[in-house]
Scaffold this active site. Structure first.
Site, PDB file in Angstrom:
ATOM      1  N   SER A 256       0.830  -1.198   0.000  1.00  0.00           N
ATOM      2  CA  SER A 256       0.000   0.000   0.000  1.00  0.00           C
ATOM      3  C   SER A 256       0.867   1.252   0.000  1.00  0.00           C
ATOM      4  O   SER A 256       1.975   1.241   0.547  1.00  0.00           O
ATOM      5  CB  SER A 256      -0.874  -0.005   1.263  1.00  0.00           C
ATOM      6  OG  SER A 256      -1.501   1.237   1.440  1.00  0.00           O
TER       7      SER A 256
ATOM      8  N   TYR B  79      -1.135  -0.047   9.870  1.00  0.00           N
ATOM      9  CA  TYR B  79      -1.302  -0.701   8.575  1.00  0.00           C
ATOM     10  C   TYR B  79      -0.106  -0.433   7.671  1.00  0.00           C
ATOM     11  O   TYR B  79       0.459  -1.359   7.074  1.00  0.00           O
ATOM     12  CB  TYR B  79      -2.596  -0.213   7.915  1.00  0.00           C
ATOM     13  CG  TYR B  79      -2.829  -0.752   6.527  1.00  0.00           C
ATOM     14  CD1 TYR B  79      -3.182  -2.090   6.336  1.00  0.00           C
ATOM     15  CD2 TYR B  79      -2.721   0.065   5.411  1.00  0.00           C
ATOM     16  CE1 TYR B  79      -3.419  -2.583   5.063  1.00  0.00           C
ATOM     17  CE2 TYR B  79      -2.959  -0.422   4.134  1.00  0.00           C
ATOM     18  CZ  TYR B  79      -3.300  -1.743   3.967  1.00  0.00           C
ATOM     19  OH  TYR B  79      -3.527  -2.236   2.709  1.00  0.00           O
TER      20      TYR B  79
ATOM     21  N   LYS C 134       2.540  -3.263   6.281  1.00  0.00           N
ATOM     22  CA  LYS C 134       2.805  -3.468   4.857  1.00  0.00           C
ATOM     23  C   LYS C 134       4.282  -3.248   4.531  1.00  0.00           C
ATOM     24  O   LYS C 134       4.857  -3.974   3.719  1.00  0.00           O
ATOM     25  CB  LYS C 134       1.912  -2.564   3.998  1.00  0.00           C
ATOM     26  CG  LYS C 134       0.460  -3.015   3.965  1.00  0.00           C
ATOM     27  CD  LYS C 134       0.350  -4.411   3.367  1.00  0.00           C
ATOM     28  CE  LYS C 134      -1.075  -4.837   3.138  1.00  0.00           C
ATOM     29  NZ  LYS C 134      -1.159  -6.143   2.463  1.00  0.00           N
TER      30      LYS C 134
END
Length: 181
Positions: free
Chosen positions: A123, A147, A151
């Site tokens: 991402s 997050y 990632k």
């Protein structure tokens, strides 16, 4: 060619499956088998002459990944993940799926002793913010969320396992707009 897709019931997974079903081939090779995995049952495409197996369960559960890689897929699309808002709201779940699940998959491949192509979806959250309209290769990743951090760690694992020859990995950084339907 045997293809494994984790996160097959999500938006990207569903679009990928539809495209594979339409084409019937990938990189000039006929798709002979599709293994589709998600926490909820993914919808099986209608593919004549292609064996489709549906797998459901927790990506990070003990021995789940060993069972998925046992048929030795030629290509693995690792799309599964807890998306940004949920990963931020549920710290433990985000790390368990996005980091532990990714590492479990990578280790299962390594321990099975074969070297498939692995496509990992990351991402742009790895960059934090603000960032320019066009992100150059040398733009430094500085995630501002759990997050993004998860990632980025997945990307580092992908690079290391690829460097070591455990598989042929490539990462794709998607914008954070891709969620389960």
């Amino acid at each position: 060619m045997r293809v494994l897709i984790t996160g097959a019931a999500g938006m990207v997974g569903r679009k990928l499956i539809a495209r594979l079903a339409k084409d019937g081939t990938l990189s000039g090779r006929k798709i002979a088998a599709l293994d589709l995995h998600d926490i909820v049952p993914p919808q099986a495409p209608a593919l004549e002459g292609v064996g489709v197996t549906i797998h459901t369960g927790d990506l990070a559960a003990a021995s789940a990944m060993e069972r998925l890689v046992a048929p030795r897929p030629d290509l693995i699309f690792h799309l599964a993940g807890v998306v940004s808002g949920e990963a931020e709201a549920n710290f433990d779940l985000g790390y368990r799926v996005n980091l532990d699940g990714t590492r479990a998959l990578f280790d299962a491949i390594r321990l099975a002793g074969f070297a498939p192509r692995v496509v990992f979806t990351s991402s742009i959250a790895v960059f934090g913010a603000p960032f320019p309209d066009i992100i150059p290769d040398e733009f430094h990743p500085t995630p501002l969320t759990s997050y993004g951090t998860q990632k980025l760690m997945g990307e580092a694992l992908l690079a290391d396992y690829t460097r070591r020859g455990f598989f042929d990995g490539i990462g794709i950084r998607l914008p954070t707009i891709c969620v389960r339907p």
